[in-house]
Design a protein around this motif. Structure first.
Motif, short mmCIF file in Angstrom:
data_model
loop_
_atom_site.label_atom_id
_atom_site.label_comp_id
_atom_site.label_asym_id
_atom_site.label_seq_id
_atom_site.Cartn_x
_atom_site.Cartn_y
_atom_site.Cartn_z
N THR A 1 46.90 38.76 41.89
CA THR A 1 47.27 37.63 42.74
C THR A 1 46.06 36.72 42.95
O THR A 1 46.17 35.49 42.79
CB THR A 1 47.83 38.14 44.09
OG1 THR A 1 49.01 38.91 43.83
CG2 THR A 1 48.16 36.99 45.02
N ARG A 2 44.90 37.30 43.28
CA ARG A 2 43.70 36.47 43.49
C ARG A 2 43.34 35.71 42.21
O ARG A 2 42.99 34.52 42.27
CB ARG A 2 42.53 37.34 43.94
CG ARG A 2 42.61 37.79 45.38
CD ARG A 2 41.31 38.39 45.90
NE ARG A 2 40.78 39.46 45.08
CZ ARG A 2 41.14 40.74 45.16
NH1 ARG A 2 42.04 41.11 46.06
NH2 ARG A 2 40.60 41.64 44.37
N GLU A 3 43.43 36.38 41.08
CA GLU A 3 43.08 35.72 39.82
C GLU A 3 44.06 34.59 39.50
O GLU A 3 43.64 33.48 39.15
CB GLU A 3 43.09 36.75 38.68
CG GLU A 3 42.68 36.18 37.35
CD GLU A 3 42.68 37.22 36.24
OE1 GLU A 3 41.89 37.04 35.31
OE2 GLU A 3 43.47 38.19 36.30
N SER A 4 45.35 34.84 39.66
CA SER A 4 46.36 33.82 39.36
C SER A 4 46.25 32.63 40.31
O SER A 4 46.38 31.47 39.87
CB SER A 4 47.76 34.43 39.44
OG SER A 4 47.90 35.46 38.49
N ILE A 5 45.98 32.89 41.58
CA ILE A 5 45.78 31.80 42.53
C ILE A 5 44.53 31.01 42.16
O ILE A 5 44.53 29.77 42.20
CB ILE A 5 45.70 32.34 43.98
CG1 ILE A 5 47.09 32.81 44.44
CG2 ILE A 5 45.14 31.29 44.94
CD1 ILE A 5 47.10 33.56 45.76
N GLY A 6 43.47 31.70 41.76
CA GLY A 6 42.24 31.02 41.36
C GLY A 6 42.46 30.08 40.19
O GLY A 6 42.00 28.92 40.20
N ARG B 1 42.26 43.82 32.25
CA ARG B 1 42.11 42.42 32.64
C ARG B 1 41.11 41.74 31.69
O ARG B 1 39.94 42.13 31.63
CB ARG B 1 41.63 42.33 34.09
CG ARG B 1 41.70 40.92 34.67
CD ARG B 1 41.20 40.88 36.10
NE ARG B 1 41.78 41.91 36.95
CZ ARG B 1 42.98 41.83 37.52
NH1 ARG B 1 43.73 40.77 37.33
NH2 ARG B 1 43.43 42.82 38.29
N THR B 2 41.59 40.77 30.95
CA THR B 2 40.81 40.12 29.89
C THR B 2 41.17 38.65 29.87
O THR B 2 42.34 38.29 30.06
CB THR B 2 41.16 40.74 28.52
OG1 THR B 2 40.92 42.15 28.56
CG2 THR B 2 40.36 40.12 27.39
N THR B 3 40.20 37.80 29.60
CA THR B 3 40.45 36.37 29.41
C THR B 3 39.91 35.97 28.05
O THR B 3 38.82 36.39 27.66
CB THR B 3 39.79 35.53 30.53
OG1 THR B 3 40.32 35.95 31.79
CG2 THR B 3 40.06 34.04 30.34
N VAL C 1 37.43 42.17 33.26
CA VAL C 1 37.14 41.09 34.19
C VAL C 1 37.12 41.59 35.63
O VAL C 1 38.01 42.33 36.06
CB VAL C 1 38.18 39.96 34.03
CG1 VAL C 1 38.12 38.97 35.19
CG2 VAL C 1 38.01 39.26 32.70
N LYS C 2 36.11 41.16 36.36
CA LYS C 2 36.06 41.29 37.81
C LYS C 2 36.42 39.91 38.36
O LYS C 2 35.85 38.90 37.95
CB LYS C 2 34.66 41.70 38.29
CG LYS C 2 34.18 43.01 37.69
CD LYS C 2 35.02 44.19 38.14
CE LYS C 2 34.48 45.48 37.57
NZ LYS C 2 35.51 46.45 37.27
N VAL C 3 37.36 39.85 39.28
CA VAL C 3 37.94 38.57 39.71
C VAL C 3 36.96 37.62 40.38
O VAL C 3 36.93 36.44 40.05
CB VAL C 3 39.19 38.82 40.58
CG1 VAL C 3 39.72 37.52 41.15
CG2 VAL C 3 40.27 39.52 39.77
N PRO C 4 36.12 38.06 41.33
CA PRO C 4 35.26 37.09 42.03
C PRO C 4 34.35 36.32 41.05
O PRO C 4 33.62 36.92 40.26
CB PRO C 4 34.44 37.96 42.98
CG PRO C 4 35.27 39.18 43.20
CD PRO C 4 35.97 39.43 41.88
N GLY C 5 34.45 34.99 41.09
CA GLY C 5 33.61 34.13 40.26
C GLY C 5 34.09 33.96 38.83
O GLY C 5 33.55 33.13 38.09
#
Length: 153
Positions: free
Chosen positions: A45-50, A119-121, A137-141
């Motif tokens: 959720t945090r990643e998608s909102i970001g 989690r990968t981009t 991936v770590k979400v923050p930043g």
């Protein structure tokens, strides 16, 4: 496993909004694919909102952003509505794209081993080649790191 400078595997996946997204039709544009484990979980959720909050900045950089998970379109639609997301989410229910991009992995949590999306981009350049990959991936930043890379592309 995919690596930088390789051709990005083509796909056609259903998207929120009712479209089908075909990577081959996006040539000439930078494409960001963020693979995430599940709709409506805290990190996802945090990643998608970001990515949604930065969608205009990605657009200004000439990049299209898509989220991909194995959740159904119905789940994606509920997730988009609940969280007010603006980035399109693609449904890879059968997992072929996750396999092709090497994100379907054995994972461990609370002493249990299971298969799931790591989690990968992936940043794909306008020629359809892998420009950059962020694994585990770590979400923050993270969104800001991807945006900086998209601006350089």
């Amino acid at each position: 496993m995919l690596d930088v400078n390789e051709a990005a595997p083509d796909f056609a996946l259903p998207s929120t909004g009712g479209d089908t997204v075909r990577l081959s039709e996006l040539r000439g544009q930078t494409v960001v694919l963020f693979f995430y484990p599940r709709d409506n979980t805290p990190g996802c959720t945090r990643e998608s909102i970001g990515f949604s909050e930065h969608q205009q900045a990605f657009s200004d950089a000439g990049a299209l952003v898509f989220g991909i998970s194995k959740d159904s379109l119905a789940s994606h639609d509920r997730f988009v509505a609940k969280q007010g997301l603006t980035v399109p989410l693609l449904s890879d229910e059968h997992g072929q794209v996750c396999e092709d991009y090497g994100v379907w992995k054995e994972k461990k949590m609370y002493g249990k081993t299971f298969m799931g999306i790591e989690r990968t981009t992936v940043l794909i350049d306008p020629q359809g080649r892998i420009g950059r990959i962020w694994r585990k991936v770590k979400v923050p930043g993270h969104v800001e790191d991807v945006l900086a890379a998209a601006r350089q592309d």
